[in-house]
Design a protein around this motif. Structure first.
Motif, mmCIF file in Angstrom:
data_model
loop_
_atom_site.group_PDB
_atom_site.id
_atom_site.type_symbol
_atom_site.label_atom_id
_atom_site.label_comp_id
_atom_site.label_asym_id
_atom_site.label_seq_id
_atom_site.Cartn_x
_atom_site.Cartn_y
_atom_site.Cartn_z
ATOM 1 N N GLY A 67 20.988 17.005 -6.323
ATOM 2 C CA GLY A 67 20.357 16.202 -4.943
ATOM 3 C C GLY A 67 19.286 14.997 -5.250
ATOM 4 O O GLY A 67 18.829 15.015 -6.541
ATOM 5 N N PHE A 68 18.895 14.568 -4.209
ATOM 6 C CA PHE A 68 17.933 13.300 -4.515
ATOM 7 C C PHE A 68 16.873 14.043 -4.098
ATOM 8 O O PHE A 68 16.526 14.866 -2.987
ATOM 9 C CB PHE A 68 18.372 12.270 -3.346
ATOM 10 N N TYR A 69 15.541 13.414 -4.544
ATOM 11 C CA TYR A 69 14.389 13.588 -4.364
ATOM 12 C C TYR A 69 13.612 12.326 -3.983
ATOM 13 O O TYR A 69 13.852 11.462 -4.563
ATOM 14 C CB TYR A 69 13.429 14.057 -5.451
ATOM 15 N N LEU A 70 12.781 12.197 -2.862
ATOM 16 C CA LEU A 70 12.170 11.016 -2.450
ATOM 17 C C LEU A 70 10.680 11.420 -2.408
ATOM 18 O O LEU A 70 10.414 12.386 -1.523
ATOM 19 C CB LEU A 70 12.680 10.491 -0.915
ATOM 20 N N TYR A 71 9.859 10.615 -3.127
ATOM 21 C CA TYR A 71 8.559 10.992 -3.072
ATOM 22 C C TYR A 71 7.913 9.538 -2.555
ATOM 23 O O TYR A 71 8.137 8.552 -2.747
ATOM 24 C CB TYR A 71 7.952 10.857 -4.715
ATOM 25 N N CYS A 72 6.928 9.784 -1.677
ATOM 26 C CA CYS A 72 6.406 8.850 -0.925
ATOM 27 C C CYS A 72 4.787 8.918 -1.026
ATOM 28 O O CYS A 72 4.305 10.146 -1.157
ATOM 29 C CB CYS A 72 6.591 8.781 0.548
ATOM 30 N N LYS A 73 4.061 7.523 -1.206
ATOM 31 C CA LYS A 73 2.539 7.889 -1.504
ATOM 32 C C LYS A 73 2.105 6.500 -0.639
ATOM 33 O O LYS A 73 2.655 5.714 -0.881
ATOM 34 C CB LYS A 73 2.271 7.698 -2.848
ATOM 35 N N VAL A 74 1.099 6.973 0.191
ATOM 36 C CA VAL A 74 0.254 5.737 0.654
ATOM 37 C C VAL A 74 -1.282 5.642 0.410
ATOM 38 O O VAL A 74 -1.528 6.607 0.417
ATOM 39 C CB VAL A 74 0.307 5.720 2.333
ATOM 40 N N LEU A 75 -1.599 4.545 -0.098
ATOM 41 C CA LEU A 75 -2.898 4.399 -0.486
ATOM 42 C C LEU A 75 -3.779 4.305 0.819
ATOM 43 O O LEU A 75 -3.423 3.275 1.660
ATOM 44 C CB LEU A 75 -3.181 3.157 -1.283
ATOM 45 N N GLU A 76 -5.154 4.695 0.970
ATOM 46 C CA GLU A 76 -5.915 4.737 1.871
ATOM 47 C C GLU A 76 -6.650 3.418 1.905
ATOM 48 O O GLU A 76 -6.891 2.694 2.956
ATOM 49 C CB GLU A 76 -6.799 5.788 2.094
ATOM 50 N N ARG A 77 -6.704 2.998 0.529
ATOM 51 C CA ARG A 77 -7.355 1.605 0.658
ATOM 52 C C ARG A 77 -6.656 0.869 -0.751
ATOM 53 O O ARG A 77 -6.483 1.745 -1.917
ATOM 54 C CB ARG A 77 -9.202 1.959 -0.006
ATOM 55 N N GLY A 78 -6.529 -0.341 -0.470
ATOM 56 C CA GLY A 78 -6.296 -1.254 -1.936
ATOM 57 C C GLY A 78 -4.516 -1.301 -1.718
ATOM 58 O O GLY A 78 -3.896 -0.932 -0.914
ATOM 59 N N ARG A 79 -4.064 -1.631 -3.208
ATOM 60 C CA ARG A 79 -2.610 -1.754 -2.802
ATOM 61 C C ARG A 79 -2.077 -1.561 -4.467
ATOM 62 O O ARG A 79 -2.886 -1.491 -5.361
ATOM 63 C CB ARG A 79 -2.330 -3.388 -2.762
ATOM 64 N N PHE A 80 -0.915 -1.282 -4.580
ATOM 65 C CA PHE A 80 -0.377 -0.754 -5.817
ATOM 66 C C PHE A 80 -0.137 -2.232 -6.438
ATOM 67 O O PHE A 80 -0.089 -3.072 -5.889
ATOM 68 C CB PHE A 80 1.036 -0.145 -5.770
ATOM 69 N N ASP A 91 0.842 -1.128 -0.061
ATOM 70 C CA ASP A 91 0.010 -0.151 0.001
ATOM 71 C C ASP A 91 0.754 1.189 0.072
ATOM 72 O O ASP A 91 0.367 2.495 0.142
ATOM 73 C CB ASP A 91 -1.031 -0.064 1.230
ATOM 74 N N ARG A 92 2.235 1.122 -0.049
ATOM 75 C CA ARG A 92 3.109 2.240 0.005
ATOM 76 C C ARG A 92 4.086 2.185 -0.971
ATOM 77 O O ARG A 92 4.451 1.287 -1.537
ATOM 78 C CB ARG A 92 3.794 2.238 1.544
ATOM 79 N N ILE A 93 4.368 3.265 -1.676
ATOM 80 C CA ILE A 93 5.395 3.337 -2.820
ATOM 81 C C ILE A 93 6.305 4.610 -2.457
ATOM 82 O O ILE A 93 5.901 5.673 -1.940
ATOM 83 C CB ILE A 93 4.858 3.487 -4.182
ATOM 84 N N LYS A 94 7.587 4.371 -2.679
ATOM 85 C CA LYS A 94 8.363 5.482 -2.673
ATOM 86 C C LYS A 94 9.262 5.425 -3.971
ATOM 87 O O LYS A 94 9.717 4.465 -4.564
ATOM 88 C CB LYS A 94 9.501 5.167 -1.431
ATOM 89 N N LEU A 95 9.371 6.766 -4.765
ATOM 90 C CA LEU A 95 10.240 6.832 -5.865
ATOM 91 C C LEU A 95 11.258 7.776 -5.451
ATOM 92 O O LEU A 95 11.100 8.851 -4.931
ATOM 93 C CB LEU A 95 9.235 7.819 -6.726
ATOM 94 N N LEU A 96 12.646 7.241 -5.822
ATOM 95 C CA LEU A 96 13.882 8.026 -5.416
ATOM 96 C C LEU A 96 14.596 8.560 -6.991
ATOM 97 O O LEU A 96 14.465 7.714 -8.059
ATOM 98 C CB LEU A 96 14.845 7.065 -4.978
ATOM 99 N N TYR A 97 14.835 9.618 -6.948
ATOM 100 C CA TYR A 97 15.290 10.488 -7.991
ATOM 101 C C TYR A 97 16.216 11.393 -7.825
ATOM 102 O O TYR A 97 16.309 12.060 -6.806
ATOM 103 C CB TYR A 97 14.222 11.007 -8.814
ATOM 104 N N CYS A 98 17.558 11.315 -8.661
ATOM 105 C CA CYS A 98 18.607 12.238 -8.537
ATOM 106 C C CYS A 98 18.548 13.327 -9.598
ATOM 107 O O CYS A 98 18.518 12.452 -10.872
ATOM 108 C CB CYS A 98 19.742 11.626 -8.186
ATOM 109 N N ASP A 99 18.509 14.471 -9.674
ATOM 110 C CA ASP A 99 18.683 15.422 -10.787
ATOM 111 C C ASP A 99 20.127 15.922 -10.907
ATOM 112 O O ASP A 99 20.082 16.904 -11.872
ATOM 113 C CB ASP A 99 17.566 16.701 -10.637
#
Length: 94
Positions: free
Chosen positions: A38-51, A27-35
């Motif tokens: 520096g690094f960017y970390l994007y996080c998302k949590v679903l309230e219902r369901g799964r990725f 139910d959670r996803i993290k995306l790591l990206y470097c431009d």
């Protein structure tokens, strides 16, 4: 996350690729990206369901930008199994 991308996945975390990680529950996803600055970390949590993750043989896979967007939005994934272009998207359970 950068350590996992480099030492476990054998990829360069500062290569400009997007690395995706998910939790055990799916139910959670993290995306790591470097431009380059520096690094960017994007996080998302679903309230219902799964990725919905594409099938993965060796712990990594690659997706098109459209497939990555669908994954981020939590859309169900028949389209996630299509042909891939190298974005460096990596899947690893954490």
């Amino acid at each position: 996350m950068a350590y996992i991308a480099q030492d476990v996945l054998r990829q360069k975390p500062a290569s400009g690729a997007v690395f995706a990680f998910h939790g055990r529950c799916g139910d959670r996803i993290k995306l790591l990206y470097c431009d380059g600055q520096g690094f960017y970390l994007y996080c998302k949590v679903l309230e219902r369901g799964r990725f919905t993750w594409p099938s993965v043989a060796d712990g990594t896979t690659c997706l098109t930008s459209a497939q990555l967007a669908m994954l981020w939005e939590g859309m169900a994934g028949a389209a996630l199994t299509g042909a891939c272009h190298r974005l460096g998207l990596a899947k690893l359970s954490i």
